[in-house]
Write a protein that holds these residues in place. Sequence first.
Motif, mmCIF file in Angstrom:
data_model
loop_
_atom_site.group_PDB
_atom_site.id
_atom_site.type_symbol
_atom_site.label_atom_id
_atom_site.label_comp_id
_atom_site.label_asym_id
_atom_site.label_seq_id
_atom_site.Cartn_x
_atom_site.Cartn_y
_atom_site.Cartn_z
ATOM 1 N N LYS A 24 0.847 -1.201 0.000
ATOM 2 C CA LYS A 24 0.000 0.000 0.000
ATOM 3 C C LYS A 24 0.882 1.250 0.000
ATOM 4 O O LYS A 24 1.956 1.252 0.598
ATOM 5 N N PRO A 25 0.411 2.318 -0.634
ATOM 6 C CA PRO A 25 1.205 3.556 -0.699
ATOM 7 C C PRO A 25 1.659 4.069 0.662
ATOM 8 O O PRO A 25 2.777 4.538 0.809
ATOM 9 N N ASP A 26 0.794 3.971 1.680
ATOM 10 C CA ASP A 26 1.174 4.508 2.991
ATOM 11 C C ASP A 26 2.220 3.661 3.703
ATOM 12 O O ASP A 26 2.780 4.070 4.721
ATOM 13 N N GLU A 27 2.519 2.476 3.182
ATOM 14 C CA GLU A 27 3.567 1.633 3.761
ATOM 15 C C GLU A 27 4.958 2.045 3.283
ATOM 16 O O GLU A 27 5.951 1.692 3.902
ATOM 17 N N VAL A 28 5.011 2.777 2.175
ATOM 18 C CA VAL A 28 6.300 3.140 1.582
ATOM 19 C C VAL A 28 6.691 4.549 2.029
ATOM 20 O O VAL A 28 6.213 5.543 1.495
ATOM 21 N N ILE A 29 7.542 4.584 3.064
ATOM 22 C CA ILE A 29 8.095 5.842 3.547
ATOM 23 C C ILE A 29 9.618 5.729 3.480
ATOM 24 O O ILE A 29 10.150 4.641 3.270
ATOM 25 N N VAL A 71 14.249 2.359 1.936
ATOM 26 C CA VAL A 71 13.832 3.216 0.828
ATOM 27 C C VAL A 71 14.757 4.434 0.754
ATOM 28 O O VAL A 71 15.177 4.835 -0.327
ATOM 29 N N ARG A 72 15.111 5.005 1.903
ATOM 30 C CA ARG A 72 15.999 6.167 1.939
ATOM 31 C C ARG A 72 17.347 5.849 1.280
ATOM 32 O O ARG A 72 17.870 6.653 0.503
ATOM 33 N N GLU A 73 17.911 4.682 1.579
ATOM 34 C CA GLU A 73 19.198 4.294 0.982
ATOM 35 C C GLU A 73 19.079 4.159 -0.529
ATOM 36 O O GLU A 73 19.987 4.553 -1.265
ATOM 37 N N ALA A 74 17.967 3.620 -1.000
ATOM 38 C CA ALA A 74 17.759 3.486 -2.444
ATOM 39 C C ALA A 74 17.644 4.865 -3.100
ATOM 40 O O ALA A 74 18.246 5.111 -4.149
ATOM 41 N N VAL A 75 16.906 5.766 -2.468
ATOM 42 C CA VAL A 75 16.739 7.122 -3.013
ATOM 43 C C VAL A 75 18.091 7.831 -3.065
ATOM 44 O O VAL A 75 18.424 8.490 -4.052
ATOM 45 N N LYS A 76 18.896 7.697 -2.004
ATOM 46 C CA LYS A 76 20.235 8.310 -1.989
ATOM 47 C C LYS A 76 21.101 7.742 -3.106
ATOM 48 O O LYS A 76 21.802 8.477 -3.800
ATOM 49 N N LEU A 77 21.063 6.428 -3.283
ATOM 50 C CA LEU A 77 21.860 5.776 -4.330
ATOM 51 C C LEU A 77 21.452 6.299 -5.704
ATOM 52 O O LEU A 77 22.301 6.632 -6.519
ATOM 53 N N ILE A 78 20.152 6.384 -5.949
ATOM 54 C CA ILE A 78 19.651 6.885 -7.230
ATOM 55 C C ILE A 78 20.071 8.336 -7.428
ATOM 56 O O ILE A 78 20.567 8.713 -8.494
ATOM 57 N N THR A 79 19.897 9.151 -6.393
ATOM 58 C CA THR A 79 20.262 10.570 -6.465
ATOM 59 C C THR A 79 21.736 10.740 -6.793
ATOM 60 O O THR A 79 22.100 11.510 -7.684
ATOM 61 N N ASN A 80 22.591 10.005 -6.074
ATOM 62 C CA ASN A 80 24.035 10.088 -6.310
ATOM 63 C C ASN A 80 24.394 9.654 -7.722
ATOM 64 O O ASN A 80 25.241 10.271 -8.371
#
Length: 85
Positions: A24-29, A71-80
Amino acid sequence: MPSQQEQKIFAKFKKIVIQQLSVKPDEVILNSKFIDDLGADSLDMVELVLAIEENFQIEVPDDLVGDIKTVREAVKLITNAIEKI
């Protein structure tokens, strides 16, 4: 607080996570752990990495795949990775 670019990447990545893991969308933070919180297994993680590479036009080095736990680590990896392009 995430940068504007990280927020955009998170929004796009969240849709991928919801589709790939059927959550569910609210599970992904940002603090969601793929395995503990979202129920991903090792195959799911491989598929997520492939989806990241395809959707963001980046390459995730094999040695970093095991480091992606939240999720935060994945976002950082993508951003970098995008910033290096």
